[in-house]
Design an enzyme around this catalytic site. Structure first.
Site, PDB file in Angstrom:
ATOM      1  N   HIS A  80      38.050  63.913   4.132  1.00  0.00           N
ATOM      2  CA  HIS A  80      36.653  64.275   4.398  1.00  0.00           C
ATOM      3  C   HIS A  80      35.767  64.007   3.178  1.00  0.00           C
ATOM      4  O   HIS A  80      34.559  63.790   3.312  1.00  0.00           O
ATOM      5  CB  HIS A  80      36.583  65.752   4.782  1.00  0.00           C
ATOM      6  N   ASP A 126      40.795  50.416  21.135  1.00  0.00           N
ATOM      7  CA  ASP A 126      41.722  49.526  21.847  1.00  0.00           C
ATOM      8  C   ASP A 126      42.395  48.606  20.832  1.00  0.00           C
ATOM      9  O   ASP A 126      41.751  47.733  20.246  1.00  0.00           O
ATOM     10  CB  ASP A 126      40.959  48.710  22.892  1.00  0.00           C
TER      11      ASP A 126
END
Length: 427
Positions: free
Chosen positions: A154, A369
């Site tokens: 983060h 994908d």
């Protein structure tokens, strides 16, 4: 689900395919970056068995090759934290794990709230990262299904940055001609205060003891009904699904905590993307880094929990936030800094129950994908602390998955909330 069901086939280090230019070797952290902990942001993507055997045979190598190319654009993740003000972008690389899971993928998906951590390295999700700033794992199940997890520090970037990284990584796997691009804002947009030393490194540990996670599904039709009701009562044009789901779920959560029909003072904190702000240095919508803040609303009486009123309050607070000078002030950064300096946890004390809502509804997580189709499921592990609610765009058009982490007794009460059970499907 026991970690004994996982076999680690190999661990390796993946480095950028091209060396980081000398001019980018030091990545200066912004004021928001410095205020955040080293905690990982973890995502897991579950895919059915690829139809082509050649994909299955070469999947690990293909993913590592594309990850290497992607790291040339996302070079800070391949470095290490020099201190709390800078990253040494020396192409040390990220950790990559190839694993085998000795069960069908359906066993995990049928108990996703409790079992999904099995597709991450042991004890990794939400942990603070001190060595590698990114860790990836590909897990193959007995049925041929595949899970890919990514844990990104983060300190380097927010959920938007993590989403873009993962989508670029997938696109590069799918097509080797794709050239990933990321523009990290560094400290030029929200610099630390002038002449101030770096902020002390906040160590915010994940705290989920005695907590449970549950996923509540909000269908598009129910969300549209809420939007219509809010618009009719308040005149707000186009209330967002984040606003109406946050307001409705917050109402249900707070109502379960009533003491003898007396409402407990509570606050709804909403994380906000500040990329749309008209900052002096104009930001591209795809800018990478931590470009976020928070705003909140408070409730002390039953009348405050009207859903339409809550949405109106959220909209007003967001407009106030977007009207502030974000160069000089950032509510999130200041809160973390001041509380850490005082030896407290962020947002601790003052007598209010606090609930934190973060929405990634508009991020294309279900578009990921790698070359054998989109994921059948995307999720995040429980955490990083109690009373944290992540709103996730569902793969069904317009729906929302709300991943709720709360203490077990509070969750049990929420599951019996008649209004929630009547209006929405909980899965």
């Amino acid at each position: 689900m026991s970690s004994s069901m996982v076999s680690i086939l190999r661990k390796s280090i993946v480095k950028p395919s091209s060396p980081t230019p000398i001019s980018l070797r030091t990545h200066s952290l912004s004021y928001i970056d410095q205020a955040l902990s080293h905690m990982y942001i973890p995502f897991a993507f579950f895919f059915p068995k690829p139809q082509q055997q050649t994909i299955t045979n070469n999947i690990s190598q293909a993913i590592q090759t594309s990850l290497s190319k992607t790291l040339t654009a996302y070079y800070p993740y391949a470095g290490f934290l020099r201190d709390n003000a800078s990253v040494d972008c020396n192409d040390t690389g990220v950790e990559f794990i190839d694993a085998r899971i000795h069960c069908p993928m359906s066993d995990v998906l049928n108990d996703i709230e409790n079992s999904q951590t099995i597709v991450f390295p042991n004890e990794l999700p939400w942990r603070n990262s001190y060595e590698k700033l990114a860790v990836a794992q590909v897990s193959r199940f007995e049925c041929g299904g595949i899970a890919i997890s990514a844990s990104l520090c983060h300190k380097i970037g927010d959920g938007f940055t993590a989403s873009k990284f993962i989508n670029d990584w997938a696109a590069t796997t799918r097509d080797s001609n794709v050239k990933p691009y990321a523009h990290f804002v560094r400290d030029s947009v929200i610099p630390p205060p002038e002449n101030s030393p770096p902020l002390p490194t906040p160590v915010i540990l994940a705290q989920t003891q005695h907590c449970r996670q549950k996923r509540f599904f909000f269908s598009a039709s129910k969300i549209n009904s809420l939007k219509a009701m809010v618009a009719a009562k308040t005149g707000i044009q186009n209330p967002t699904r984040t606003e109406v789901v946050s307001a409705y779920l917050y109402k249900c959560i707070v109502k379960t905590r009533e003491d003898s029909n007396t409402l407990r003072p509570s606050q709804l904190f909403q994380y906000a993307d500040i990329r749309p702000l008209a900052l002096p240095q104009r930001l591209a919508p795809t800018s990478a880094g931590n470009l976020l803040s928070t705003f909140c609303i408070s409730t002390t009486h039953d009348d405050d929990l009207d859903v339409a009123r809550l949405v109106a309050d959220l909209r007003n607070r967001k407009q106030v936030l977007y009207g502030e000078d974000m160069i000089k002030e950032n509510e999130l950064a200041l809160e973390i800094y001041e509380s850490t300096k005082g030896g407290q946890k962020p947002y601790e004390g003052d007598g209010f129950d606090k609930y934190f809502f973060s929405s990634i509804c508009n991020l294309p997580m279900y578009d990921v994908d790698f070359g054998w189709g989109r994921p059948m499921h995307v999720s995040v592990p429980m955490g990083p602390f109690k009373n944290f609610i992540l709103l996730f765009g569902n793969k069904s058009m317009g729906g929302v998955d709300a991943w709720v982490t709360m203490e077990e007794d509070h969750m049990a009460a929420l599951e019996q909330n008649e209004e929630l059970l009547q209006e929405f499907t909980s899965t």
